[in-house]
Design an enzyme around this catalytic site. Structure first.
Site, PDB file in Angstrom:
ATOM      1  N   ASP A 306      73.341  39.551  25.667  1.00 28.38           N
ATOM      2  CA  ASP A 306      71.892  39.581  25.866  1.00 28.38           C
ATOM      3  C   ASP A 306      71.444  41.030  25.959  1.00 28.38           C
ATOM      4  OD1 ASP A 306      70.962  36.914  25.906  1.00 28.38           O
ATOM      5  OD2 ASP A 306      71.894  36.615  27.855  1.00 28.38           O
ATOM      6  N   ASP A 343      49.724  49.098  41.336  1.00 27.84           N
ATOM      7  CA  ASP A 343      50.626  48.254  40.538  1.00 27.84           C
ATOM      8  C   ASP A 343      52.036  48.404  41.105  1.00 27.84           C
ATOM      9  OD1 ASP A 343      52.191  46.976  38.681  1.00 27.84           O
ATOM     10  OD2 ASP A 343      51.264  47.909  36.924  1.00 27.84           O
ATOM     11  N   PHE A 375      47.249  42.130  37.283  1.00 30.98           N
ATOM     12  CA  PHE A 375      47.662  41.659  35.958  1.00 30.98           C
ATOM     13  C   PHE A 375      47.718  40.135  35.971  1.00 30.98           C
ATOM     14  CE2 PHE A 375      50.915  40.079  33.100  1.00 30.98           C
ATOM     15  CZ  PHE A 375      50.628  40.734  31.910  1.00 30.98           C
ATOM     16  N   SER A 376      47.293  39.516  34.877  1.00 30.71           N
ATOM     17  CA  SER A 376      47.424  38.061  34.729  1.00 30.71           C
ATOM     18  C   SER A 376      47.850  37.749  33.301  1.00 30.71           C
ATOM     19  CB  SER A 376      46.105  37.351  35.050  1.00 30.71           C
ATOM     20  OG  SER A 376      45.161  37.569  34.012  1.00 30.71           O
ATOM     21  N   ALA A 377      48.433  36.575  33.143  1.00 27.68           N
ATOM     22  CA  ALA A 377      48.899  36.176  31.809  1.00 27.68           C
ATOM     23  C   ALA A 377      47.740  36.044  30.830  1.00 27.68           C
ATOM     24  CB  ALA A 377      49.664  34.855  31.901  1.00 27.68           C
ATOM     25  N   THR A 379      44.555  37.808  31.006  1.00 27.29           N
ATOM     26  CA  THR A 379      43.926  39.090  30.654  1.00 27.29           C
ATOM     27  C   THR A 379      44.929  40.102  30.120  1.00 27.29           C
ATOM     28  OG1 THR A 379      44.231  40.006  32.884  1.00 27.29           O
ATOM     29  CG2 THR A 379      42.229  38.730  32.473  1.00 27.29           C
ATOM     30  N   SER A 382      45.616  45.306  33.810  1.00 33.53           N
ATOM     31  CA  SER A 382      45.483  45.563  35.242  1.00 33.53           C
ATOM     32  C   SER A 382      44.836  46.925  35.422  1.00 33.53           C
ATOM     33  CB  SER A 382      46.856  45.531  35.933  1.00 33.53           C
ATOM     34  OG  SER A 382      47.684  46.578  35.438  1.00 33.53           O
ATOM     35  N   ASP A 517      73.485  32.868  32.407  1.00 24.45           N
ATOM     36  CA  ASP A 517      73.212  32.512  33.801  1.00 24.45           C
ATOM     37  C   ASP A 517      72.293  31.303  33.958  1.00 24.45           C
ATOM     38  OD1 ASP A 517      70.785  33.552  33.047  1.00 24.45           O
ATOM     39  OD2 ASP A 517      70.985  35.395  34.208  1.00 24.45           O
ATOM     40  N   ASP A 521      71.767  28.164  28.987  1.00 28.80           N
ATOM     41  CA  ASP A 521      72.952  28.853  28.462  1.00 28.80           C
ATOM     42  C   ASP A 521      74.202  27.974  28.534  1.00 28.80           C
ATOM     43  OD1 ASP A 521      71.740  31.295  27.819  1.00 28.80           O
ATOM     44  OD2 ASP A 521      71.909  32.020  29.875  1.00 28.80           O
TER      45      ASP A 521
END
EC number: 7.2.2.6
Length: 681
Positions: A306, A343, A375-377, A379, A382, A517, A521
């Site tokens: 990964d 932030d 911050f938002s998913a 908009t 931030s 993990d 997976d």
């Protein structure tokens, strides 16, 4: 962190225990599991009888002392072989005892069907029970968090003091019995019955009470047994041949000759090598479910990695501030700092740190009366609304374009170019805005871990292909793959892509290793030849894998592959040395035994040993002491350097093959000289 659990091989407790077990293992019911050394033990019993009842074995009274010496040396040879195995087992038992001390009987808060809490012993819990754990509680059994979030101290299992965050519903929801809740409150569903916990399995594995031989070990044992049978036949035919030419060979000499010829060195060390290989993995805080898994790691051709957390740190950190639209770098840096003052994400902290390093400084009262915009998913931005009416934002390129359009601003001509350039470099662009004006771009870089490129180069030299799996877009993935030096990458990957890649590689005859993990997976971990699950991951992932890393460090798969290769190299090197020894001993002692009766054979007697008796005793003593001399190599493993299979083969043949031919000639001659000078034989 690649931390080792240190348990000294030569501690007094381990050595004393190994000596005791060396005698216990003399039981024929145990010895038959090691056919080569069982033959030596049977030979010891026969020579003992020849010492006690010489006339029944055709020995003269003068040969009783010689028979006794042969018996003693053979007995010591068996003891040394048992000691090597017991020493390797002793390390595992010491580690198991350390783990056993962490397994304590605790009280559990069992949630009953009516919702009430009942205090019960942890040993009374069953699979499916629901328990409550609060700050300060010891988690009573392995389970999955079904409600809540908590900081867990896993130092009892991993040795790592820093707490980890576990929460319901994610890939980090599994908890281990014996660990401690540091904060908050969680509800746990027990996933194992008493005696089947992860800690119980760890203890059984490292203790090795019922260690199963790996397929390679079984195959090598078969070869050694075949060689032993061949030499038994050879020695048996030697007696009538010697009688035909009027050469008398006693029973003790026949057995001594047999023991010198069969592969006792590798026969005595084989189990120790396998146990020590498992132990080396355990010292890296990795629990292997079987010796087969460790050996498979040594044969790996392809590693799936990964990107996030394995190749890169996973935290996108600020690398630069790039002005656009004619603005200055100082201006972009200043407003990037202002937008990130509240932030608290790793990215936000890195922006503040970099801006301050570059000389930017915010006024002390800048946050007074300011409104924080999280911050938002939706908009994807931030920043701050300052008290003087200034609006400062940072966010994704697409959302900033929409935002500027709504505010009636314009997009600078060079913004697209800078954003694309950052994407091509494998970074993430965040656009900085003041009011309705774009000032510049923050370059966030997912930093590659130090030394990864060199490690991939070593893997390539070993003939191992590396494949990076990432959800990034192809351009970003390509850039990071080239910078890290991986051979191949899969961009915009979905959970099913991993198992498809594994099956593709296996269809080409390649062995595949991977780390994981999450529950998604689990199928790929089960499909892989070596699946390394993170201890911080889900129970499904840990049950599907054949190794578990207690430190939850996915880069450790590279160390595991190295340990597997070292195990195979050690076994191969010592097998080469042992067989070369046998060939050399054959030419060293056989001519010395029969050259007095057959003078024509003297031309082969290159050793010029003082007497046939000394030749036998010297060879037997060498055969015995070479086992403890090689124990440190069997335990530690031969020195491993990344190189191609052909280069490794040539190196081992040169060192252990040639060394195995020379060592007996030198060793036997020295022992012969010592015997002659001390006893005058």
């Amino acid at each position: 962190m690649k931390r080792k659990r240190e348990i000294k091989t030569w501690s007094r407790e381990i050595v004393v225990g190994a000596i005791k077990n060396s005698f216990i293992k003399l039981n024929p019911l145990y010895m038959y599991k090691n056919p080569v050394m069982f033959v030596v033990e049977v030979g010891t019993f026969i020579t003992l009888l020849a010492t006690i009842f010489p006339t029944y074995f055709g020995s003269t009274p003068d040969e009783v002392g010689y028979n006794a010496l042969v018996t003693f040396i053979l007995f010591v040879t068996v003891l040394f072989a048992n000691f090597a195995e017991s020493l390797a087992e002793g390390r595992g038992k010491a580690q198991a005892e350390t783990l056993r001390k962490t397994k304590k009987e605790t009280m559990a808060k069992l949630v009953q069907s009516d919702g009430s809490i009942k205090i019960v012993k942890s040993s009374e819990l069953k699979k499916g029970d629901i328990v409550i754990c609060e700050a300060g509680d010891i988690i009573p059994a392995d389970g999955e968090i079904i409600e809540g979030l908590a900081a867990i101290d896993e130092s009892a299992i991993t040795g790592e003091s820093a707490p980890v965050i576990k929460e319901a519903g994610g890939d980090f929801s599994s908890v281990t019995g014996g660990t401690k809740v540091i904060s908050d409150r969680i509800k746990i569903r027990v996933t194992v019955d008493e005696g089947e916990s992860f800690l119980d399995r760890m203890i059984k594995l490292v203790e090795g009470a019922k260690r199963q031989k790996s397929p390679n070990e079984i195959a090598l044992t078969t070869v050694l047994v075949s060689l032993t049978i061949i030499f038994i036949v050879v020695v048996m035919t030697l007696y009538p041949m010697a009688k035909f030419v009027h050469v008398r060979i006693s029973a003790a000499t026949m057995i001594a000759l047999l023991v010198c010829l069969i592969p006792t060195t590798i026969g005595g060390l084989l189990s120790a090598i396998g146990i020590a290989g498992m132990d080396r993995v355990t010292r890296f805080n990795v629990i292997a479910m079987s010796g087969k898994a460790v050996e498979a790691a040594g044969d790996i051709d392809t590693i799936l990695l990964d990107k996030t957390g394995t190749i890169t740190f996973g935290n996108r950190l600020a690398a630069d501030f790039i002005p656009v639209g004619g603005h200055s770098k100082e201006e972009v840096t200043y407003y990037a700092l202002i937008s990130s003052l509240k932030d608290l994400t790793p990215e936000g902290r890195s922006i503040v740190d970099l801006a301050r390093k570059m000389g930017a400084k915010a006024p002390d009262d800048i946050l007074e009366g300011a409104e924080v915009v999280e911050f938002s998913a939706e908009t994807r931005m931030s920043g701050l609304n300052l008290k003087d009416g200034t609006i400062v934002r940072k966010g994704s390129y697409d959302k900033v374009k929409e935002y500027i359009g709504e505010k009636g601003g314009s997009i600078p001509d060079d913004l697209d170019k800078e954003v694309e350039k950052i994407s091509l470099l494998g970074g993430t662009p965040l656009v900085v805005v003041k009011d309705n004006e774009v000032l510049g771009v923050i370059y966030l870089k997912d930093t590659i871990k130090p030394g990864m490129k060199e490690r991939f180069k070593q893997l390539r030299a070993m003939g191992i292909k590396t494949i990076m799996i990432t959800g990034d877009n192809p351009l970003t993935a390509k850039t990071i793959a080239e910078e890290a030096g991986v051979d191949e990458f899969i961009a915009e990957s979905k959970p099913e892509d991993k198992i498809n890649v594994i099956k593709r590689e296996q269809a080409q005859g390649r062995l595949v290793a991977m780390t994981g993990d999450g529950t998604n997976d689990a199928p790929a971990l089960a499909q892989a030849d070596v699946g390394l699950a993170m201890n911080s991951g889900t129970m499904a992932a840990k049950e599907a894998a054949n190794m578990v890393d207690l430190d939850s460090d996915p880069t450790k798969i590279i160390e595991v592959v190295g340990i597997g290769k070292q195990l195979l190299m050690t076994r191969g090197a010592l097998t080469t040395f042992s067989i070369a020894n046998d060939v050399a001993k054959y030419f060293a002692i056989l001519p010395a035994i029969i050259s007095e009766t057959l003078p024509a054979i003297k031309v082969l007697d290159v050793m010029k040993l003082s007497s046939p008796t000394n030749a036998i005793l010297s060879a037997l003593i060498y055969n015995a002491i070479i086992i403890p001399i090689l124990i440190p190599i069997a335990m530690r493993g031969v020195k491993y350097r990344p190189m191609s299979a052909n280069a490794l083969l040539m190196r081992n043949l040169l060192i252990y093959g040639l060394g195995g031919l020379i060592a007996p000639f030198v060793g036997i001659k020295l022992i012969d000289m010592i015997i002659s000078s001390i006893f005058g034989m």
